[in-house]
Scaffold this active site. Structure first.
Site, PDB file in Angstrom:
ATOM      1  NE  ARG A  47      -3.107   0.458   3.054  1.00  0.00           N
ATOM      2  CZ  ARG A  47      -2.634   0.571   4.496  1.00  0.00           C
ATOM      3  NH1 ARG A  47      -2.075   1.739   4.469  1.00  0.00           N
ATOM      4  NH2 ARG A  47      -2.630  -0.206   5.239  1.00  0.00           N
ATOM      5  CG  ASP A 171      -6.750  16.949 -15.859  1.00  0.00           C
ATOM      6  OD1 ASP A 171      -6.038  16.186 -16.560  1.00  0.00           O
ATOM      7  OD2 ASP A 171      -7.910  16.722 -15.599  1.00  0.00           O
ATOM      8  CE  LYS A 196      -9.985   8.995 -19.392  1.00  0.00           C
ATOM      9  NZ  LYS A 196     -10.328  10.370 -18.700  1.00  0.00           N
TER      10      LYS A 196
HETATM   11  C1  LIG Z   1     -10.471  10.752 -17.875  1.00  0.00           C
HETATM   12  C2  LIG Z   1     -10.312  12.073 -17.198  1.00  0.00           C
HETATM   13  C3  LIG Z   1     -10.344  12.065 -15.900  1.00  0.00           C
HETATM   14  C4  LIG Z   1     -10.581  11.062 -14.865  1.00  0.00           C
HETATM   15  O1  LIG Z   1      -9.923  10.083 -14.917  1.00  0.00           O
HETATM   16  P1  LIG Z   1     -10.246   8.522 -14.613  1.00  0.00           P
HETATM   17  O2  LIG Z   1      -9.147   7.961 -14.647  1.00  0.00           O
HETATM   18  O3  LIG Z   1     -11.503   8.237 -15.381  1.00  0.00           O
HETATM   19  O4  LIG Z   1     -10.772   8.553 -13.144  1.00  0.00           O
HETATM   20  C5  LIG Z   1      -9.790  13.668 -15.564  1.00  0.00           C
HETATM   21  N1  LIG Z   1      -9.308  14.598 -16.230  1.00  0.00           N
HETATM   22  C6  LIG Z   1      -9.553  14.437 -17.657  1.00  0.00           C
HETATM   23  C7  LIG Z   1      -9.189  15.584 -18.331  1.00  0.00           C
HETATM   24  C8  LIG Z   1     -10.083  13.069 -17.993  1.00  0.00           C
HETATM   25  O5  LIG Z   1     -10.069  12.996 -19.371  1.00  0.00           O
END
Ligand SMILES: *Cc1c(COP(=O)(O)O)cnc(C)c1O
Length: 372
Positions: A47, A171, A196
């Site tokens: 963990r 982000d 992604k």
């Molecule tokens: C998909 C996404 C998230 C969230 O991520 P998860 O892996 O689905 O929890 C956050 N920010 C952006 C820009 C995303 O495309």
């Protein structure tokens, strides 16, 4: 070093004991102590830390040019852990156009817990400045934004945050470090949904926070990561590290196709508007040149008409899979307002497209027949 080389070097960790070029996946949850009760390496229990996760975290830090990185079980788990590191009474400033899960976490989880937040159009720098208060701890940017592909001036927004004693988080999921490195524009933390582009094959969920400096805030997030355990499994970490190796070449090919598709859609008689950073009519051209080295492989298109016309169009597509998410090698298309639900501000005629690795001519032919 060029990004392609960096991505390979950062994930190239041959196993010193066996010479295996690809390191093993350390599934073990626990690590043995020697006769003197010492741990042979820094690992005790999976963990708080695991060798396969640590390898991924080091690679992520290298890709973004940060000091330390922490991997999580999803992008949302990464975002949640960052907000958990704040304290009741703190304020978060968030872009108005963002991944819908970020404000959903603030509203559903952290508002009851004592955080306040405001959403602002991050392209309106006066509004950003006026929305930063004494208790603002985090200014959260997402650029290019989801789903409108608008661009935030990271250098200016991070300066405004710092002047108020706040940190600037970016982000960077849509751009990836192959196209945009937020630390070069003085951001403090980079967040990723590694689900992604970084993993790149739509087969693993993951998230990450990368810190420019290994400061007290980073260490608090590290503590929360180990204490609350919203962490990815060793196998997931290994898959994400494998995906990173091909990130540079994938994003280059996907971007070239996205540009061809945006050019085709822009000006098509059935199309109202295309949102893509690679189009000459994008309102933030200067910023795109300053901040990104290529426009990326995400675009949104508003067709003429309403939801019905948009849904009829995607119903006829044969090469695009109608699914949410992005960043994989297969092209996906989605009616974003349906995914976001009844309170969505996304235009009803908007379709969000993630371009994969199919040939551009085949994708364009498919779009052409569906728009006919
Ligand atoms: C998909 C996404 C998230 C969230 O991520 P998860 O892996 O689905 O929890 C956050 N920010 C952006 C820009 C995303 O495309």
């Amino acid at each position: 070093m060029h990004f392609d080389t960096l991505a390979l070097r950062a994930t190239h960790q041959p196993d010193p004991t066996t010479g295996a070029v690809i390191p093993p996946i350390y599934l073990s949850t626990t690590f043995a102590r020697d006769e003197a009760n010492e741990l042979p390496a820094d690992f005790m229990y999976t963990r708080p830390n695991n060798p396969t996760r640590e390898a991924l975290e080091k690679a992520l830090a290298a890709l973004e040019g940060g000091a330390v990185a922490m991997a999580f079980g999803s992008g949302q788990a990464a975002t949640m852990t960052l907000f958990q590191a704040l304290r009741p009474g703190d304020h978060v400033l968030l872009s108005a156009d963002s991944y819908y899960g970020t404000p959903a976490l603030l509203e559903q989880v952290f508002h009851p817990w004592g955080l306040t937040y405001t959403r602002v159009d991050m392209s309106d720098l006066d509004a950003v400045q006026q929305s930063i208060h004494e208790n603002t701890r985090v200014v959260w940017c997402e650029t290019p934004s989801n789903p409108m592909l608008s661009i935030t001036d990271l250098l200016t927004v991070s300066r405004l945050a710092h002047e108020a004693g706040a940190i600037c988080v970016c982000d960077n999921t849509w751009a990836t470090p192959a196209l945009q490195r937020p630390f070069d524009f003085n951001c403090d933390v980079v967040m990723h949904s590694t689900t992604k582009y970084l993993s790149g094959h739509s087969d693993v969920l993951g998230g990450a926070l990368i810190f420019k400096h290994d400061n007290a805030f980073a260490q608090r997030v590290r503590m929360l990561q180990g204490l609350s355990g919203a962490v990815p499994s060793p196998f997931d970490c290994w898959l994400i590290s494998r995906g990173i190796k091909t990130l540079g070449v994938r994003i280059r090919a996907q971007t070239a196709t996205a540009q061809a598709i945006a050019d085709f859609l822009d000006g098509h008689p059935a199309v109202e508007q295309v949102h893509y950073p690679g189009l000459a009519n994008h309102p933030d051209r200067a910023l795109i040149h300053q901040q990104m080295n290529a426009p990326g492989a995400m675009l949104s298109v508003q067709v003429k008409g309403e939801a019905a016309e948009a849904l009829r169009f995607i119903g006829k597509l044969k090469l695009f899979t109608r699914a949410t998410s992005l960043g994989g090698v297969e092209s996906l298309i989605e009616h974003r307002a349906s995914v976001e639900g009844p309170n969505s501000a996304t235009p009803q005629n908007l379709l969000r497209i993630s371009i994969g690795l199919e040939h551009a001519e085949d994708l364009i032919a498919d779009l052409a027949q569906a728009l006919r």
